[in-house]
Design a protein around this motif. Structure first.
Motif, PDB file in Angstrom:
ATOM      1  N   GLY A  48       0.784  -1.225   0.000  1.00 46.00           N
ATOM      2  CA  GLY A  48       0.000   0.000   0.000  1.00 46.00           C
ATOM      3  C   GLY A  48       0.818   1.278   0.000  1.00 46.00           C
ATOM      4  N   GLU A  49       2.138   1.198   0.068  1.00 46.10           N
ATOM      5  CA  GLU A  49       2.975   2.390   0.034  1.00 46.10           C
ATOM      6  C   GLU A  49       3.034   2.980  -1.372  1.00 46.10           C
ATOM      7  OE1 GLU A  49       6.676   3.318   2.508  1.00 46.10           O
ATOM      8  OE2 GLU A  49       6.792   1.148   2.297  1.00 46.10           O
ATOM      9  N   MET A  50       3.253   4.302  -1.429  1.00 43.37           N
ATOM     10  CA  MET A  50       3.531   4.982  -2.688  1.00 43.37           C
ATOM     11  C   MET A  50       4.919   5.608  -2.551  1.00 43.37           C
ATOM     12  SD  MET A  50      -0.145   6.746  -3.566  1.00 43.37           S
ATOM     13  CE  MET A  50       0.324   7.167  -5.232  1.00 43.37           C
ATOM     14  N   VAL A  51       5.847   5.122  -3.362  1.00 43.02           N
ATOM     15  CA  VAL A  51       7.256   5.488  -3.212  1.00 43.02           C
ATOM     16  C   VAL A  51       7.770   6.130  -4.492  1.00 43.02           C
ATOM     17  CG1 VAL A  51       9.585   4.637  -2.743  1.00 43.02           C
ATOM     18  CG2 VAL A  51       7.622   3.606  -1.577  1.00 43.02           C
ATOM     19  N   GLY A  52       8.430   7.265  -4.349  1.00 39.18           N
ATOM     20  CA  GLY A  52       9.091   7.902  -5.473  1.00 39.18           C
ATOM     21  C   GLY A  52      10.516   7.406  -5.580  1.00 39.18           C
ATOM     22  N   ARG A 194      -2.247  11.817 -12.313  1.00 36.00           N
ATOM     23  CA  ARG A 194      -1.922  11.864 -10.890  1.00 36.00           C
ATOM     24  C   ARG A 194      -3.148  11.572 -10.031  1.00 36.00           C
ATOM     25  NH1 ARG A 194       1.084  17.597 -11.447  1.00 36.00           N
ATOM     26  NH2 ARG A 194       3.050  16.910 -12.417  1.00 36.00           N
ATOM     27  N   ASP A 195      -4.266  12.199 -10.385  1.00 40.10           N
ATOM     28  CA  ASP A 195      -5.496  12.004  -9.617  1.00 40.10           C
ATOM     29  C   ASP A 195      -5.935  10.547  -9.653  1.00 40.10           C
ATOM     30  OD1 ASP A 195      -7.779  13.126  -8.114  1.00 40.10           O
ATOM     31  OD2 ASP A 195      -8.933  12.549  -9.887  1.00 40.10           O
ATOM     32  N   PHE A 196      -5.817   9.924 -10.830  1.00 42.32           N
ATOM     33  CA  PHE A 196      -6.214   8.524 -10.956  1.00 42.32           C
ATOM     34  C   PHE A 196      -5.326   7.613 -10.113  1.00 42.32           C
ATOM     35  CE2 PHE A 196      -5.456   4.408 -12.930  1.00 42.32           C
ATOM     36  CZ  PHE A 196      -6.726   3.865 -12.837  1.00 42.32           C
ATOM     37  N   ILE A 197      -4.017   7.822 -10.158  1.00 38.32           N
ATOM     38  CA  ILE A 197      -3.083   6.976  -9.406  1.00 38.32           C
ATOM     39  C   ILE A 197      -3.374   7.090  -7.905  1.00 38.32           C
ATOM     40  CG2 ILE A 197      -0.656   6.624  -8.790  1.00 38.32           C
ATOM     41  CD1 ILE A 197       0.036   7.642 -11.619  1.00 38.32           C
ATOM     42  N   GLN A 216       6.916  17.491  -9.431  1.00 41.64           N
ATOM     43  CA  GLN A 216       5.520  17.715  -9.078  1.00 41.64           C
ATOM     44  C   GLN A 216       4.779  16.387  -8.937  1.00 41.64           C
ATOM     45  OE1 GLN A 216       3.999  20.437 -12.048  1.00 41.64           O
ATOM     46  NE2 GLN A 216       4.716  22.225 -10.907  1.00 41.64           N
ATOM     47  N   ASP A 217       5.165  15.389  -9.748  1.00 43.46           N
ATOM     48  CA  ASP A 217       4.605  14.046  -9.579  1.00 43.46           C
ATOM     49  C   ASP A 217       4.928  13.511  -8.192  1.00 43.46           C
ATOM     50  OD1 ASP A 217       3.629  14.070 -12.150  1.00 43.46           O
ATOM     51  OD2 ASP A 217       5.229  12.851 -12.995  1.00 43.46           O
ATOM     52  N   LEU A 221       2.125  12.697  -5.205  1.00 40.97           N
ATOM     53  CA  LEU A 221       1.750  11.296  -5.027  1.00 40.97           C
ATOM     54  C   LEU A 221       2.467  10.565  -3.892  1.00 40.97           C
ATOM     55  CD1 LEU A 221       1.634  10.223  -8.794  1.00 40.97           C
ATOM     56  CD2 LEU A 221      -0.313  10.615  -7.281  1.00 40.97           C
ATOM     57  N   THR A 222       3.677  10.941  -3.557  1.00 42.64           N
ATOM     58  CA  THR A 222       4.465  10.106  -2.651  1.00 42.64           C
ATOM     59  C   THR A 222       4.804  10.822  -1.346  1.00 42.64           C
ATOM     60  OG1 THR A 222       6.618  10.797  -3.543  1.00 42.64           O
ATOM     61  CG2 THR A 222       5.490   9.002  -4.675  1.00 42.64           C
TER      62      THR A 222
END
Length: 262
Positions: A48-52, A194-197, A216-217, A221-222
């Motif tokens: 469930g993590e979002m990692v850049g 971005r909104d969808f992700i 900006q991504d 998001l992360t």
């Protein structure tokens, strides 16, 4: 969960000078240079993590993604994703991951997008009910209704990237690898992607690993970033761990690259 320990990957690259004589010489005697794409890479990413995953060109980002997705086999080290080694159990592994390469396509160029979706359904052996449910949800969220009957070659870059993301999610993957998903997109398309992700992560708990040069991504998001340079992990933490990130993230990251000599 993704657990990576001490990954190494080296490539042999042929080199020669310009000119006909050098070209003829290379036919009989080639000179090679060894490039360390990955040099003792280790990290853990929870479900469930979002990692850049960021770094300059040639840092090893795409090589890492290819190892995690089972495309590349490392020279040494271990990688366990949901209890599997990606390159040893690739068929079972790919059914639980989605991959989007911004400069590659998984859509068939000359056929309507919907035909590519149907073929992917057969490849991943997606039950008909789940396929239709996912396709309808993705079509609505990514605004694809007018694109499905259009050949991929006739789509704009932004339209194609939305279709690529949908194609990677048809089989309900637990993990989504995004390698430069917004490259070349206009501002409106970037915001939509971005909104969808973000919604995909919130609704389905999808683990997202994002590689991008667009800070900006990363901001949108992360919460966690992993900085890689010259094949080595240089930083693993939050955006607040980067000095000056709150004022100007692009400048702060550029200063960080300079600090590490990359």
């Amino acid at each position: 969960m993704i657990e990576v320990q001490h990954l190494h990957k080296t490539f042999r690259v042929a080199r020669r000078d310009a000119g006909f004589a050098q070209a003829c010489r290379s036919l009989f005697r080639r000179e090679y240079e060894e490039i360390r794409a990955l040099d003792d890479i280790s990290f853990t990413i929870q479900e469930g993590e979002m990692v850049g995953y960021i770094g300059p060109n040639g840092a090893g980002k795409s090589s890492t993604i290819k190892v995690l997705s089972g495309i590349l086999v490392p020279d040494s080290g271990t990688c366990i994703i949901n209890g599997r080694v990606p390159w040893k159990e690739r068929v079972r592994h790919v059914k639980e991951i989605g991959v989007v390469f911004g400069q590659r396509t998984q859509l068939w160029w000359d056929v309507p997008v919907i035909d590519s979706f149907e073929l992917l359904r057969d490849i991943y052996e997606i039950p008909e009910e789940i396929y239709r449910e996912n396709r309808e949800e993705l079509t609505e969220l990514l605004n694809l209704a007018e694109l499905l009957r259009t050949p991929a070659r006739q789509l704009s870059l932004g339209q194609r990237m939305r279709c690529e993301i949908a194609a990677s999610l048809l089989h309900s993957p637990k993990i989504l690898f995004l390698d430069e998903p917004t490259i070349g997109l206009d501002a409106v398309s970037k915001l939509a992607v971005r909104d969808f992700i973000r919604k995909q992560n919130e609704k389905h708990g999808t683990t997202v690993i994002l590689t991008t040069h667009d800070m900006q991504d990363i901001e949108a998001l992360t919460d966690r970033i992993i900085l890689i340079g010259k094949g080595k992990i240089l930083l693993d933490g939050s955006l607040t761990d980067i000095p000056g990130a709150e004022e100007n993230l692009d400048l702060a990251v550029a200063n960080l690259y300079h600090q590490y000599g990359i």
